[in-house]
Design a protein around this motif. Structure first.
Motif, PDB file in Angstrom:
ATOM      1  N   ALA A 236      14.611  76.439 -47.718  1.00  0.00           N
ATOM      2  CA  ALA A 236      15.357  77.586 -48.240  1.00  0.00           C
ATOM      3  C   ALA A 236      16.601  77.405 -49.003  1.00  0.00           C
ATOM      4  CB  ALA A 236      15.248  78.405 -47.198  1.00  0.00           C
ATOM      5  N   ARG A 237      17.526  76.562 -48.301  1.00  0.00           N
ATOM      6  CA  ARG A 237      18.735  76.174 -48.920  1.00  0.00           C
ATOM      7  C   ARG A 237      18.502  75.854 -50.385  1.00  0.00           C
ATOM      8  NH1 ARG A 237      20.244  74.727 -43.587  1.00  0.00           N
ATOM      9  NH2 ARG A 237      20.144  72.501 -44.244  1.00  0.00           N
ATOM     10  N   LEU A 238      17.350  74.794 -50.579  1.00  0.00           N
ATOM     11  CA  LEU A 238      17.333  74.228 -51.693  1.00  0.00           C
ATOM     12  C   LEU A 238      16.909  75.376 -52.773  1.00  0.00           C
ATOM     13  CD1 LEU A 238      15.524  70.835 -51.136  1.00  0.00           C
ATOM     14  CD2 LEU A 238      17.960  71.223 -51.756  1.00  0.00           C
ATOM     15  N   ARG A 239      15.875  76.287 -52.284  1.00  0.00           N
ATOM     16  CA  ARG A 239      15.593  77.361 -53.350  1.00  0.00           C
ATOM     17  C   ARG A 239      16.706  78.250 -53.476  1.00  0.00           C
ATOM     18  NH1 ARG A 239      12.073  79.596 -49.939  1.00  0.00           N
ATOM     19  NH2 ARG A 239      10.187  78.961 -50.770  1.00  0.00           N
ATOM     20  N   ALA A 240      17.554  78.491 -52.500  1.00  0.00           N
ATOM     21  CA  ALA A 240      18.909  79.351 -52.896  1.00  0.00           C
ATOM     22  C   ALA A 240      19.690  78.623 -53.776  1.00  0.00           C
ATOM     23  CB  ALA A 240      19.495  79.666 -51.620  1.00  0.00           C
ATOM     24  N   ALA A 241      19.431  77.591 -53.853  1.00  0.00           N
ATOM     25  CA  ALA A 241      20.548  76.656 -54.833  1.00  0.00           C
ATOM     26  C   ALA A 241      19.788  76.494 -56.210  1.00  0.00           C
ATOM     27  CB  ALA A 241      20.886  75.421 -54.387  1.00  0.00           C
ATOM     28  N   GLY A 242      18.691  77.132 -56.418  1.00  0.00           N
ATOM     29  CA  GLY A 242      17.980  77.115 -57.711  1.00  0.00           C
ATOM     30  C   GLY A 242      16.927  76.324 -57.907  1.00  0.00           C
ATOM     31  N   ALA A 243      16.527  75.468 -57.043  1.00  0.00           N
ATOM     32  CA  ALA A 243      15.532  74.496 -57.005  1.00  0.00           C
ATOM     33  C   ALA A 243      13.972  75.197 -56.808  1.00  0.00           C
ATOM     34  CB  ALA A 243      15.378  73.569 -55.804  1.00  0.00           C
ATOM     35  N   GLU A 244      13.174  74.698 -57.393  1.00  0.00           N
ATOM     36  CA  GLU A 244      11.677  75.468 -57.649  1.00  0.00           C
ATOM     37  C   GLU A 244      11.072  74.466 -56.528  1.00  0.00           C
ATOM     38  OE1 GLU A 244       7.634  74.453 -60.281  1.00  0.00           O
ATOM     39  OE2 GLU A 244       9.599  74.542 -61.431  1.00  0.00           O
ATOM     40  N   LEU A 245      10.236  75.110 -55.589  1.00  0.00           N
ATOM     41  CA  LEU A 245       9.711  74.625 -54.342  1.00  0.00           C
ATOM     42  C   LEU A 245       8.084  74.569 -54.986  1.00  0.00           C
ATOM     43  CD1 LEU A 245      11.384  75.871 -51.212  1.00  0.00           C
ATOM     44  CD2 LEU A 245      12.329  73.846 -52.805  1.00  0.00           C
ATOM     45  N   ARG A 246       7.434  73.533 -54.730  1.00  0.00           N
ATOM     46  CA  ARG A 246       5.968  73.501 -54.975  1.00  0.00           C
ATOM     47  C   ARG A 246       5.135  72.804 -53.567  1.00  0.00           C
ATOM     48  NH1 ARG A 246       5.829  70.071 -60.176  1.00  0.00           N
ATOM     49  NH2 ARG A 246       6.902  71.845 -61.071  1.00  0.00           N
ATOM     50  N   PRO A 247       3.978  73.247 -53.376  1.00  0.00           N
ATOM     51  CA  PRO A 247       3.600  72.584 -52.413  1.00  0.00           C
ATOM     52  C   PRO A 247       2.709  71.191 -52.736  1.00  0.00           C
ATOM     53  CG  PRO A 247       1.849  74.382 -53.557  1.00  0.00           C
ATOM     54  CD  PRO A 247       3.232  74.355 -54.059  1.00  0.00           C
TER      55      PRO A 247
ATOM     56  N   ASP B 179       5.049  65.718 -61.184  1.00  0.00           N
ATOM     57  CA  ASP B 179       6.495  65.621 -62.048  1.00  0.00           C
ATOM     58  C   ASP B 179       7.805  66.214 -61.197  1.00  0.00           C
ATOM     59  OD1 ASP B 179       5.865  68.239 -62.098  1.00  0.00           O
ATOM     60  OD2 ASP B 179       6.672  68.515 -64.033  1.00  0.00           O
ATOM     61  N   ALA B 180       7.342  66.122 -59.788  1.00  0.00           N
ATOM     62  CA  ALA B 180       8.459  66.631 -58.906  1.00  0.00           C
ATOM     63  C   ALA B 180       9.278  65.451 -58.870  1.00  0.00           C
ATOM     64  CB  ALA B 180       7.934  67.109 -57.483  1.00  0.00           C
ATOM     65  N   ASP B 181      10.809  66.239 -58.739  1.00  0.00           N
ATOM     66  CA  ASP B 181      12.017  65.125 -58.585  1.00  0.00           C
ATOM     67  C   ASP B 181      12.155  64.603 -57.183  1.00  0.00           C
ATOM     68  OD1 ASP B 181      13.165  65.738 -61.335  1.00  0.00           O
ATOM     69  OD2 ASP B 181      13.369  67.833 -60.415  1.00  0.00           O
TER      70      ASP B 181
ATOM     71  N   GLY C 205      14.756  72.002 -66.786  1.00  0.00           N
ATOM     72  CA  GLY C 205      14.338  73.075 -65.807  1.00  0.00           C
ATOM     73  C   GLY C 205      15.065  72.728 -64.394  1.00  0.00           C
ATOM     74  N   PRO C 206      14.882  73.462 -63.515  1.00  0.00           N
ATOM     75  CA  PRO C 206      15.533  73.374 -62.076  1.00  0.00           C
ATOM     76  C   PRO C 206      14.791  72.245 -61.543  1.00  0.00           C
ATOM     77  CG  PRO C 206      14.023  75.064 -62.032  1.00  0.00           C
ATOM     78  CD  PRO C 206      14.098  74.534 -63.666  1.00  0.00           C
ATOM     79  N   TRP C 207      15.425  71.629 -60.509  1.00  0.00           N
ATOM     80  CA  TRP C 207      15.061  70.664 -59.625  1.00  0.00           C
ATOM     81  C   TRP C 207      13.858  71.049 -59.038  1.00  0.00           C
ATOM     82  CZ3 TRP C 207      17.436  66.308 -60.622  1.00  0.00           C
ATOM     83  CH2 TRP C 207      18.709  66.379 -60.884  1.00  0.00           C
ATOM     84  N   ARG C 208      12.601  70.227 -59.122  1.00  0.00           N
ATOM     85  CA  ARG C 208      11.517  70.365 -58.353  1.00  0.00           C
ATOM     86  C   ARG C 208      11.297  69.654 -57.446  1.00  0.00           C
ATOM     87  NH1 ARG C 208      11.236  70.451 -64.380  1.00  0.00           N
ATOM     88  NH2 ARG C 208      10.833  68.271 -64.251  1.00  0.00           N
ATOM     89  N   ILE C 209      11.047  70.399 -56.212  1.00  0.00           N
ATOM     90  CA  ILE C 209      10.752  69.867 -54.906  1.00  0.00           C
ATOM     91  C   ILE C 209       9.539  70.197 -54.378  1.00  0.00           C
ATOM     92  CG2 ILE C 209      11.982  69.802 -52.642  1.00  0.00           C
ATOM     93  CD1 ILE C 209      14.011  69.174 -55.154  1.00  0.00           C
ATOM     94  N   ALA C 210       8.836  68.944 -53.992  1.00  0.00           N
ATOM     95  CA  ALA C 210       7.567  69.169 -53.267  1.00  0.00           C
ATOM     96  C   ALA C 210       7.872  69.270 -51.768  1.00  0.00           C
ATOM     97  CB  ALA C 210       6.877  67.709 -53.555  1.00  0.00           C
TER      98      ALA C 210
END
Length: 557
Positions: free
Chosen positions: A259-270, A346-348, A231-236
C-alpha cells in the motif's frame, strides 16, 4: 582544528570498541582486531586526507563475514580446523579499504555459509540484535548483527540462498544482493560457486549503495539495464494467499508495504508466484546442492571434530546425487525461469516478504532443516533465476523488525534501490545552524525532499558556539550545566535523505539525538565537544540566525 584531522575517526573507533564491550555479544566475532591497530590506521587516514587523497569511506568501520579473506586474519568459514591465512584481502575488502574503510574484524556465520539461521557454528549461535531468544538469520549472521547494534557502519556478507537478505530483515537493516558478476567473488570460500554473491549490509540505503558502487568491478558496468517503457514504477505483488503460512501479523505488514508503494505512485499488478516457489524448493531438495559438496566435500569427509552436524549432513548427502539428476534439474529450472519471467513481464520489481517468519533459537534447535527451508521460501530462487534483490525494513510486527524484498531483472540494482526508498516512511531532523531556512546549507535539505514542520527550541541543556568553518556554521553541544534553549527547526525528509546527510557530514559535525522543548527527541546536528575549544560561545543569542544578524537575546540557563 583542521577538518583533515584523524580525531573523528579515532572517536568512531573508540566508540565501536566501547559498544562491543557494552553489548557483550562475543558470538558475533571470529577474529576481532586489536583496537590499537585500528587507531593506528585512523591516524594514517588523517595523513592520507591531508595529502589530498579522496577517501569517500574515511573512518567507516567494516565487518567482514568469516568466509571472505581479510589480510592478517584467518579465514575460517565458520570451521576452526578449516582455517587458512590469506595472502591478501579479497578484492571486495581491498576496494573498501582503499576508500578509507577500517576493517574491525571477521564475523561469525552458518558454517561454510550453509544455512539461513545463524546458529550452525562452533563459535556459537548469533542471537538477534533486538530479541536474543530469536535467530539473527544466516548465514551472514555476525555481519548483520554488528551493523544492527551500531558496532560496524558497513558489513560484507554472502548470498547464495538468501544469506544477504534474511539477516537484514530480522535485524531491521538494509541488505543489497547485487546482480551476479557485478561484485567479484575472488577470495571467498565458495558455497555454490555458480550462485554465490558478495552482499553488503548497512543501516541506511544510501550507505549500502555507496559501498556496493565502490566494490563493483569496472568491467561489470557496461551491461545494459533492461529497457522499460515510461510510466510509474510497476510492482508485481502476488496474492497473499500464495505466500503460504506466515507469522501472525506478517501478511498485514506485507500488504501495508504494498500500500505504501501504491500511495507513492507505483502501479501494483498481480503475479502468480508458483514458479518462484517451485524453483526455491529445488535449491536444497534438488541436485543443485551437489555444488556444496564440490566446494568443501573432501574436507567434510575427513571428519574434523568441529563440523556442525546439520551442515555436515547436508554436504555429505550431496555427495551421492547422480549426474543425470543435475541435468534433469537444469532443464526443469530453465522451464520455471521462462514461466517466472513471463509472469514478471515488464514489471520493475517483485515485492515479497523477505522470509515467512522469525523463529526462536528453540524452534530452530527442534527442527533445523524444516525451519531453515521455511526461511528460504522467497529468497532461494533469486540466484537460480539470475536476478538481483534489495532487502529493506518495512516496519515492525509485535515489536520486532519486519522486512520486505524487491527482486528484479539482472542489472536493475539501482532501479530496485530507488523503489525500495519509497518503502521507508519519512524521518524528522532537527537543525539549529547552517541548514536553517535562509542559511547557506538549507538548499541541501530542500534537494533531498525535506519540508519544514515547525520552528521550536531545544531543551535548555545545550550551548552554541561559532565555528571557524566555510560556510560559517555553529557547533551545538550538550552540557550538564549552564545550558540554554536554542532555536531549532524541525524538518521531515525521506530516510535515505537523512542517510545521505549523515554520510556527507564534515568534521566536526555529528548526527545525534536532540532533546526538544516539548519533551520529544529527534535526530539532529551536534558538534564534537573538543572541536569547540577556542571557539566563540554564542549561547546568549539563543539562535544562530540571531547571532548572524547581530542582535542579542539573553537566555536563562
Amino acid at each position: 582544528m583542521s577538518p583533515l584531522t584523524p580525531a573523528p575517526v579515532l572517536a568512531r573507533v573508540r566508540a565501536a570498541y566501547a559498544r562491543i564491550e557494552a553489548v557483550d555479544r562475543p558470538e558475533i566475532w571470529i577474529g576481532l582486531r586489536p583496537q590499537s591497530d585500528l587507531e593506528d590506521e585512523a591516524r594514517g587516514l588523517g595523513t592520507r586526507l591531508a595529502a589530498g587523497e579522496f577517501l569517500p569511506l574515511a573512518g567507516r568501520l567494516l565487518a567482514v563475514k568469516g568466509n571472505i579473506d581479510v589480510g592478517g586474519l584467518p579465514t575460517t568459514a565458520g570451521c576452526p580446523s578449516y582455517a587458512y591465512d590469506p595472502a591478501a584481502d579479497a578484492p571486495v575488502v581491498a576496494r573498501l579499504r582503499a576508500a578509507g574503510a577500517l576493517v574491525i574484524g571477521t564475523t561469525n556465520l552458518d558454517q561454510f555459509a550453509t544455512g539461513l539461521v545463524g546458529t550452525r557454528s562452533p563459535y556459537g549461535a548469533v542471537r538477534n540484535a533486538h530479541a536474543p531468544d530469536r535467530v539473527s538469520g544466516g548465514s551472514s549472521s555476525g555481519s548483520a548483527v554488528a551493523v544492527a547494534l551500531g558496532i560496524a557502519d558497513l558489513a560484507l556478507g554472502t548470498d547464495t540462498a538468501g544469506s544477504g537478505r534474511v539477516p537484514a530483515a530480522f535485524n531491521g537493516i538494509v541488505g543489497l544482493k547485487p546482480t551476479r558478476g557485478l561484485v567479484p567473488t575472488e577470495g571467498v570460500v565458495p558455497a555454490c560457486a555458480s550462485l554465490d554473491c558478495v552482499t553488503v549490509f548497512a543501516r541506511t540505503l544510501p550507505e549500502a549503495q555507496e559501498a556496493l558502487a565502490l566494490m563493483a568491478s569496472p568491467v561489470a558496468a557496461p551491461h545494459p539495464v533492461p529497457a522499460r517503457t515510461p510510466g510509474p514504477w510497476r510492482i508485481a505483488v502476488p496474492p497473499t494467499g500464495q505466500l503460504g503460512e506466515l507469522d501472525p501479523g506478517w501478511a498485514q505488514a506485507y500488504e501495508a508495504a504494498a500500500a505504501r508503494l501504491r500511495a507513492a505512485g507505483a502501479e501494483l499488478r498481480p503475479l502468480d508466484l508458483t514458479p518462484f516457489t517451485e524453483a526455491a524448493a529445488m535449491l536444497y531438495e534438488g541436485a543443485f546442492v551437489a555444488e556444496r559438496y564440490t566446494a568443501v566435500g573432501p574436507f567434510v569427509d575427513s571428519g574434523p571434530p568441529d563440523l556442525d552436524p546439520t551442515v555436515a549432513g547436508i554436504v555429505t548427502a550431496a555427495r551421492d546425487i547422480p549426474a543425470h539428476r543435475v541435468f534433469a534439474d537444469q532443464d526443469r529450472l530453465a522451464r520455471l525461469r521462462t514461466t517466472a519471467m513471463e509472469a514478471l513481464g515488464d514489471a520493475d520489481a517483485l515485492l515479497l516478504p523477505t522470509a515467512a517468519g522469525h523463529p526462536t533459537l528453540a524452534e530452530v534447535a527442534a527442527d533445523p532443516l524444516g525451519t531453515n527451508a521455511r526461511l528460504g521460501r522467497f529468497t532461494n530462487s533469486t540466484n537460480l533465476f539470475g536476478l538481483c534483490a534489495v532487502a529493506a525494513p518495512a516496519g515492525e510486527v509485535a515489536g520486532l523488525p519486519f522486512g520486505v524484498m524487491l527482486v528484479g531483472p539482472a542489472h536493475t540494482d539501482e532501479r530496485l534501490a530507488r523503489i525500495a526508498a519509497l518503502l521507508t516512511p519519512p524521518v524528522r531532523l532537527a537543525v539549529a545552524g547552517a541548514h536553517l531556512t535562509g542559511e547557506p546549507l538549507n538548499p541541501q535539505l530542500l534537494s533531498l525532499g525535506a519540508r519544514l514542520i515547525r520552528t521550536t527550541t531545544t531543551a535548555p541543556v545545550y550551548r552554541l558556539y561559532a565555528l571557524a568553518t566555510t560556510p560559517p556554521k555553529p557547533g551545538l553541544v550538550r552540557t550538564d550545566e549552564g545550558g540554554a534553549a536554542i532555536e531549532t527547526e524541525l524538518w521531515e525528509l525521506p530516510a535515505e535523505g537523512l542517510g545521505a546527510l549523515a554520510a556527507s557530514l564534515p568534521y566536526p559535525m555529528t548526527l545525534g539525538r536532540l532533546d526538544l522543548s516539548d519533551g520529544t527527541t529527534a535526530p539532529g546536528f551536534l558538534c564534537e565537544p573538543y572541536a569547540v575549544q577556542g571557539s566563540k560561545d554564542i549561547t546568549e543569542h539563543g539562535s544562530w540566525r540571531t547571532y548572524r544578524h547581530g542582535s542579542t537575546r539573553r537566555l536563562s540557563p
